[in-house]
Scaffold this active site. Structure first.
Site, PDB file in Angstrom:
ATOM      1  N   ASN A  33       0.841  -1.197   0.000  1.00  0.00           N
ATOM      2  CA  ASN A  33       0.000   0.000   0.000  1.00  0.00           C
ATOM      3  C   ASN A  33       0.873   1.242   0.000  1.00  0.00           C
ATOM      4  O   ASN A  33       2.109   1.141  -0.028  1.00  0.00           O
ATOM      5  CB  ASN A  33      -0.968  -0.023   1.190  1.00  0.00           C
ATOM      6  CG  ASN A  33      -0.237  -0.130   2.512  1.00  0.00           C
ATOM      7  OD1 ASN A  33       0.469   0.776   2.922  1.00  0.00           O
ATOM      8  ND2 ASN A  33      -0.409  -1.273   3.187  1.00  0.00           N
ATOM      9  N   ASP A  82      -4.779  -6.434   5.003  1.00  0.00           N
ATOM     10  CA  ASP A  82      -5.843  -7.280   5.553  1.00  0.00           C
ATOM     11  C   ASP A  82      -5.809  -8.678   4.959  1.00  0.00           C
ATOM     12  O   ASP A  82      -6.226  -9.650   5.597  1.00  0.00           O
ATOM     13  CB  ASP A  82      -7.212  -6.642   5.297  1.00  0.00           C
ATOM     14  CG  ASP A  82      -7.392  -5.345   6.059  1.00  0.00           C
ATOM     15  OD1 ASP A  82      -6.877  -5.255   7.191  1.00  0.00           O
ATOM     16  OD2 ASP A  82      -8.026  -4.411   5.524  1.00  0.00           O
ATOM     17  N   LYS A 128       8.649 -16.782 -10.639  1.00  0.00           N
ATOM     18  CA  LYS A 128       7.962 -15.650 -11.236  1.00  0.00           C
ATOM     19  C   LYS A 128       6.830 -16.140 -12.135  1.00  0.00           C
ATOM     20  O   LYS A 128       7.021 -17.009 -12.989  1.00  0.00           O
ATOM     21  CB  LYS A 128       8.944 -14.800 -12.040  1.00  0.00           C
ATOM     22  CG  LYS A 128       8.280 -13.594 -12.700  1.00  0.00           C
ATOM     23  CD  LYS A 128       9.294 -12.802 -13.525  1.00  0.00           C
ATOM     24  CE  LYS A 128       8.602 -11.645 -14.234  1.00  0.00           C
ATOM     25  NZ  LYS A 128       9.538 -10.882 -15.081  1.00  0.00           N
ATOM     26  N   PRO A 157      -3.544 -11.991  10.028  1.00  0.00           N
ATOM     27  CA  PRO A 157      -3.866 -11.824  11.446  1.00  0.00           C
ATOM     28  C   PRO A 157      -4.143 -10.363  11.769  1.00  0.00           C
ATOM     29  O   PRO A 157      -3.539  -9.460  11.180  1.00  0.00           O
ATOM     30  CB  PRO A 157      -2.609 -12.324  12.160  1.00  0.00           C
ATOM     31  CG  PRO A 157      -1.519 -12.228  11.145  1.00  0.00           C
ATOM     32  CD  PRO A 157      -2.168 -12.499   9.827  1.00  0.00           C
ATOM     33  N   ILE A 174      -3.377  -7.914  14.221  1.00  0.00           N
ATOM     34  CA  ILE A 174      -2.380  -7.774  15.285  1.00  0.00           C
ATOM     35  C   ILE A 174      -2.932  -6.967  16.456  1.00  0.00           C
ATOM     36  O   ILE A 174      -2.820  -7.369  17.622  1.00  0.00           O
ATOM     37  CB  ILE A 174      -1.098  -7.115  14.744  1.00  0.00           C
ATOM     38  CG1 ILE A 174      -0.527  -7.943  13.597  1.00  0.00           C
ATOM     39  CG2 ILE A 174      -0.063  -6.958  15.856  1.00  0.00           C
ATOM     40  CD1 ILE A 174       0.602  -7.265  12.839  1.00  0.00           C
ATOM     41  N   LYS A 225     -14.326   0.835  15.272  1.00  0.00           N
ATOM     42  CA  LYS A 225     -13.070   0.137  15.515  1.00  0.00           C
ATOM     43  C   LYS A 225     -12.687   0.216  16.985  1.00  0.00           C
ATOM     44  O   LYS A 225     -12.259  -0.786  17.588  1.00  0.00           O
ATOM     45  CB  LYS A 225     -11.961   0.741  14.651  1.00  0.00           C
ATOM     46  CG  LYS A 225     -10.611   0.063  14.807  1.00  0.00           C
ATOM     47  CD  LYS A 225      -9.604   0.588  13.786  1.00  0.00           C
ATOM     48  CE  LYS A 225      -8.303  -0.188  13.856  1.00  0.00           C
ATOM     49  NZ  LYS A 225      -7.352   0.193  12.793  1.00  0.00           N
ATOM     50  N   LYS A 276     -12.828  -3.356  19.251  1.00  0.00           N
ATOM     51  CA  LYS A 276     -11.554  -3.884  19.755  1.00  0.00           C
ATOM     52  C   LYS A 276     -11.269  -3.435  21.189  1.00  0.00           C
ATOM     53  O   LYS A 276     -10.219  -3.768  21.737  1.00  0.00           O
ATOM     54  CB  LYS A 276     -10.414  -3.447  18.820  1.00  0.00           C
ATOM     55  CG  LYS A 276     -10.550  -4.023  17.416  1.00  0.00           C
ATOM     56  CD  LYS A 276      -9.380  -3.677  16.522  1.00  0.00           C
ATOM     57  CE  LYS A 276      -9.588  -4.242  15.112  1.00  0.00           C
ATOM     58  NZ  LYS A 276      -8.466  -3.969  14.206  1.00  0.00           N
TER      59      LYS A 276
END
Length: 400
Positions: free
Chosen positions: A215, A284, A294, A310, A312, A342, A346
């Protein structure tokens, strides 16, 4: 909430003694001015053989001082007045002779006299610079020990190739590192004794030996937080995905690539952690079956099966011995809704949210802090300034 500036309102007396490293002091003066400090330069007579006063006057916009009898000071007491509203005297370079004068309490030139006459509220920081044998001489070692015992901050020296052609300890610490020392000196130690673990940068998920899923995260926000935490007195471990950023002074870094690598590094370094800040832009998903070779172009389209990585932050926050956990939410829309979701899902005490258009990969950032008290928007600022404001908020929540 407005992020606090770095050296705005601070007055620094920059002492320059007669070593070849005096040319670096001009860059140091520029960096101090750029950081917002009011810089007053005091030069010894021998320093002027290496660099002229006009250079420092042009950089600082202020007169340069060297003569204790200078009539420009109305009462003729430059050795008193130059430091009365100063918070720091920084001598860079400090030669062996300069260090000896300070250790002996000499007052036979303007620089040594104003150091002797300073108030308790004006600290003294010294950056030694000399030949390696001069630095290693017992007399110099005794003088340095005396200054340290007197409360002087000693920065360096660094080791490397010297102007004389020899190699060893004795080089003046680089201007950027001295600026960092000054910034650290003035930063309140709100995280003293705390252990902070930070993730930063992107992760990289292999498709084949030459292609990855990643990203646009630059890692700047995580690195800025690591730097600010060290300045605030914390012991900092930075688990970093691939970036091109320099490691902040005093930070321990663990380099990783994939999300699973990052998860393992976090879990292996979680013991004793007081604050965990999950800044990294963790992928994600990852390819289910990366190719060992390749992948050759063969058709107009290609399907790639992805599986979940995962989470984290969720795993750390769910632990019975979880540290104070801070999450980051970078969203393309509906920031308040997603960031609060979020935080609640969490069970995080703090989430830092921003729209990707306001900070991803850029030099500055516009964020909102979300905690049990609601939303706290910060003004757009450099990521360094935003990092300081975030850590101040964390410190207040820890105290509360």
């Amino acid at each position: 909430m407005k992020p606090v500036s770095e050296l705005s309102g601070r007055t620094v007396v920059l002492g320059v003694s007669g070593g070849v490293a005096a040319y670096k002091s001009a860059e140091l003066a520029r960096l101090l001015v750029k950081a917002g400090a009011d810089v007053r330069v005091v030069m010894t007579e021998s320093a002027q053989h290496f660099v002229g006063p006009a250079t420092f006057q042009a950089i600082t916009g202020q007169a340069v001082w060297s003569d204790p009898w200078d009539a420009r000071m109305p009462n003729g007491m430059a050795h008193i007045d130059l430091t009365r509203d100063a918070q720091l005297i920084l001598i860079a370079p400090a030669t062996a002779d300069c260090i000896a004068r300070l250790a002996q309490g000499r007052a036979d030139d303007l620089l040594s006299t104003l150091c002797l006459a300073r108030d308790e509220g004006c600290a003294l920081m010294v950056a030694p610079a000399m030949n390696r044998q001069m630095w290693e001489h017992p007399a110099t070692r005794r003088n340095v020990a005396t200054l340290v015992d007197d409360g002087t901050y000693m920065e360096g020296p660094a080791a490397g190739e010297q102007a004389c052609g020899e190699v060893g300890a004795g080089r003046m610490v680089e201007p950027a590192d001295l600026l960092e020392a000054v910034l650290s000196h003035f930063t309140p130690k709100s995280l003293a004794g705390r252990q902070v673990l930070i993730t930063a940068g992107p992760t990289s998920e292999a498709i084949d030996p030459v292609r990855v899923i990643t990203n646009l995260s630059s890692g700047r926000m995580g690195y800025a937080l690591a730097q600010a935490a060290v300045r605030a007195g914390a012991r900092v471990t930075l688990v970093s995905g691939p970036t091109a950023l320099a490691l902040p002074r005093g930070v321990r870094r663990i380099d990783v690539a994939s999300a699973r690598d990052m998860r393992d590094a976090v879990m292996n370094n979680l013991s004793g952690t007081d604050v965990f800040v999950s800044v990294a832009a963790v992928a994600d998903y990852r390819p289910a079956s990366p190719s060992g070779r390749k992948i050759k172009k063969s058709a107009d389209s290609m399907s790639l099966e992805l599986v979940r990585n995962p989470d984290i932050l969720a795993e750390v926050a769910a632990r019975a011995d979880a540290p104070f956990c801070v999450g980051f939410a970078a969203e393309s829309h509906e920031l308040d809704s997603y960031a609060q979701d979020k935080r609640r899902s969490k069970r995080l005490p703090l989430v830092v949210g921003n729209l990707v258009s306001d900070g991803l990969g850029s030099e500055d950032n516009l964020v909102v802090l979300y905690d049990d008290e609601g939303r706290h928007p910060l003004e757009r600022a450099s990521k360094a300034a935003v990092a300081r404001a975030i850590l101040e908020h964390i410190s207040r929540l820890l105290k509360g």
